[in-house]
Design a protein around this motif. Structure first.
Motif, mmCIF file in Angstrom:
data_model
loop_
_atom_site.group_PDB
_atom_site.id
_atom_site.type_symbol
_atom_site.label_atom_id
_atom_site.label_comp_id
_atom_site.label_asym_id
_atom_site.label_seq_id
_atom_site.Cartn_x
_atom_site.Cartn_y
_atom_site.Cartn_z
ATOM 1 N N LEU A 284 3.690 -9.802 8.659
ATOM 2 C CA LEU A 284 3.608 -8.347 8.864
ATOM 3 C C LEU A 284 4.897 -7.672 8.409
ATOM 4 O O LEU A 284 4.871 -6.605 7.789
ATOM 5 N N LEU A 285 6.019 -8.271 8.699
ATOM 6 C CA LEU A 285 7.310 -7.734 8.282
ATOM 7 C C LEU A 285 7.430 -7.732 6.763
ATOM 8 O O LEU A 285 7.942 -6.767 6.181
ATOM 9 N N LEU B 94 7.854 -4.312 4.553
ATOM 10 C CA LEU B 94 9.029 -4.242 3.701
ATOM 11 C C LEU B 94 8.643 -4.048 2.244
ATOM 12 O O LEU B 94 9.278 -3.256 1.521
ATOM 13 N N SER B 95 7.621 -4.721 1.780
ATOM 14 C CA SER B 95 7.195 -4.569 0.386
ATOM 15 C C SER B 95 6.624 -3.166 0.147
ATOM 16 O O SER B 95 6.825 -2.587 -0.920
ATOM 17 N N ILE B 96 5.924 -2.608 1.117
ATOM 18 C CA ILE B 96 5.398 -1.236 0.961
ATOM 19 C C ILE B 96 6.540 -0.229 0.883
ATOM 20 O O ILE B 96 6.531 0.679 0.050
ATOM 21 N N VAL B 97 7.547 -0.404 1.715
ATOM 22 C CA VAL B 97 8.706 0.502 1.705
ATOM 23 C C VAL B 97 9.444 0.404 0.377
ATOM 24 O O VAL B 97 9.816 1.418 -0.225
#
Length: 134
Positions: free
Chosen positions: A4-5, A9-12
């Motif tokens: 989930l992290l 993080l990849s979306i951000v």
């Protein structure tokens, strides 16, 4: 929890990457040229020609202390030129021709007189609100 992290993080990171990129266009950017407004200088009024130095006797007929100004009219706000004349006193002023002697009340002028070449004596009236040449 780690997967989930990683997804968040990849979306951000992707959102930051796409906000800084721009599409390529074939139209050239126009450079903006700004013109400064023309400033016109207005000529100041020439100050009156200051003549020779004159010694003037200032007689204060009022009982209270009066704040006076003696000097060029354009320096009326100059604190160094302000002085006091005690009640029922005679004071000697050294001023130039075409300068003024004024009675002040705070920052306001109450009465003024212009010094001429033949001026030798000034008088403040008994109420302290008028100055005259004698």
């Amino acid at each position: 929890m780690k997967p989930l992290l990683k997804i968040v993080l990849s979306i951000v990171l992707l959102s930051f990457a796409f906000t800084n990129s721009y599409a390529q266009t074939t139209v050239k950017k126009k450079t903006k040229t700004t013109t400064k407004p023309k400033t016109t200088t207005t000529a100041k009024k020439p100050s009156p020609v200051v003549g020779k130095e004159v010694t003037v006797t200032l007689k204060n007929l009022s009982e209270g202390t009066i704040v006076i100004f003696a000097g060029p009219k354009d320096e009326l706000k100059n604190l160094a030129k302000k002085r006091t004349a005690g009640g029922l006193s005679k004071n000697v002023l050294y001023v130039h021709v075409n300068e003024v002697v004024c009675i002040l009340n705070g920052e306001k002028t109450v009465s003024c007189v212009s010094i001429q070449a033949n001026t030798t004596q000034l008088e403040i009236n008994s109420s302290g609100n008028g100055i005259t040449i004698k």
